[in-house]
Design a protein around this motif. Sequence first.
Motif, short mmCIF file in Angstrom:
data_model
loop_
_atom_site.label_atom_id
_atom_site.label_comp_id
_atom_site.label_asym_id
_atom_site.label_seq_id
_atom_site.Cartn_x
_atom_site.Cartn_y
_atom_site.Cartn_z
N GLY A 49 0.73 -1.17 -0.06
CA GLY A 49 -0.04 -0.08 0.04
C GLY A 49 0.76 1.23 0.01
O GLY A 49 2.05 1.24 -0.33
N PHE A 50 0.23 2.34 0.14
CA PHE A 50 0.89 3.67 0.03
C PHE A 50 0.53 4.54 1.30
O PHE A 50 -0.54 4.46 1.77
N GLU A 51 1.49 5.19 1.75
CA GLU A 51 1.13 6.51 2.91
C GLU A 51 1.63 7.89 2.03
O GLU A 51 2.44 8.02 1.25
N GLY A 52 0.48 8.58 2.22
CA GLY A 52 0.68 9.94 1.67
C GLY A 52 0.14 11.27 2.79
O GLY A 52 -0.13 10.94 3.81
N ARG A 53 0.26 12.20 2.01
CA ARG A 53 0.13 13.62 2.73
C ARG A 53 -1.13 14.50 2.07
O ARG A 53 -0.95 14.15 0.76
N TRP A 54 -1.78 15.31 2.65
CA TRP A 54 -2.72 16.13 2.00
C TRP A 54 -2.87 17.71 2.84
O TRP A 54 -2.29 17.83 3.59
N LEU A 55 -3.19 18.47 1.83
CA LEU A 55 -3.57 19.79 2.30
C LEU A 55 -4.69 20.24 1.70
O LEU A 55 -5.05 20.01 0.65
N VAL A 56 -5.31 21.17 2.38
CA VAL A 56 -6.55 22.20 1.88
C VAL A 56 -6.11 23.61 1.74
O VAL A 56 -6.02 23.99 2.93
N ARG A 57 -5.91 24.07 0.69
CA ARG A 57 -5.71 25.59 0.83
C ARG A 57 -6.10 26.43 -0.53
O ARG A 57 -6.15 25.59 -1.64
#
Length: 222
Positions: free
Chosen positions: A202-210
Amino acid sequence: MIGTLLPLPIETAEAFADPADAPALFPEEEALVAKAVEKRRREFTTVRNCARTALGRLGFGPVAIVPGQRGAPQWPSGVIGSMTHCAGYRAAAVARATDVLTIGLDAEPHEPLPNGGVRELVTRPEEQGWLTRLAAERPEVCWDRLVFSAKESVYKAWFPLTRQWLDFQDAILEVDADAKTFRATILTPEPLRAATGGRLSGFEGRWLVRDGLVVTAIAVDA
């Protein structure tokens, strides 16, 4: 913006508008959009300009970036990368293959998915509980759109490794609202395990809202 999600040794470049004086496309790129509407031409040109800017920061000269199998960008030998574009945003991320195994990058307008049918297509029953909970606790985030974007990033990270299709329903997503991270468990992990010597399922990731956008990113070290 994406520099906060994909730090060095990954190089990034982004644009929030299509410049009127963007460099010309390479002939093989021009052929791909010769009959396209102006909006498509502009976003196609700008995202490739972003990619060439990022490549330049790695020490590569300008090259044509054309789609290969299933539309995946064909990068110079020894380079791993990903591109994305949506209304008001274009971006690219690249790294040397000796440093990074794969990159997945996606940006979307920060707004709810257009209807329930799309949400059902994108999400799995296992995701409905936390989606409902977070929608009530943190309504400032369009969580269904975040799932869509994260699964797009998953596919962009998956395909260069496996050269196989991956459907929205083939991954289960878990999101950490406070850490702004996500984990995607692949339900058919054998191709990924085979491609990575058993290292990944699987994968691990990051996110942002801007700035009216939701951006998700995955990077796996080599």
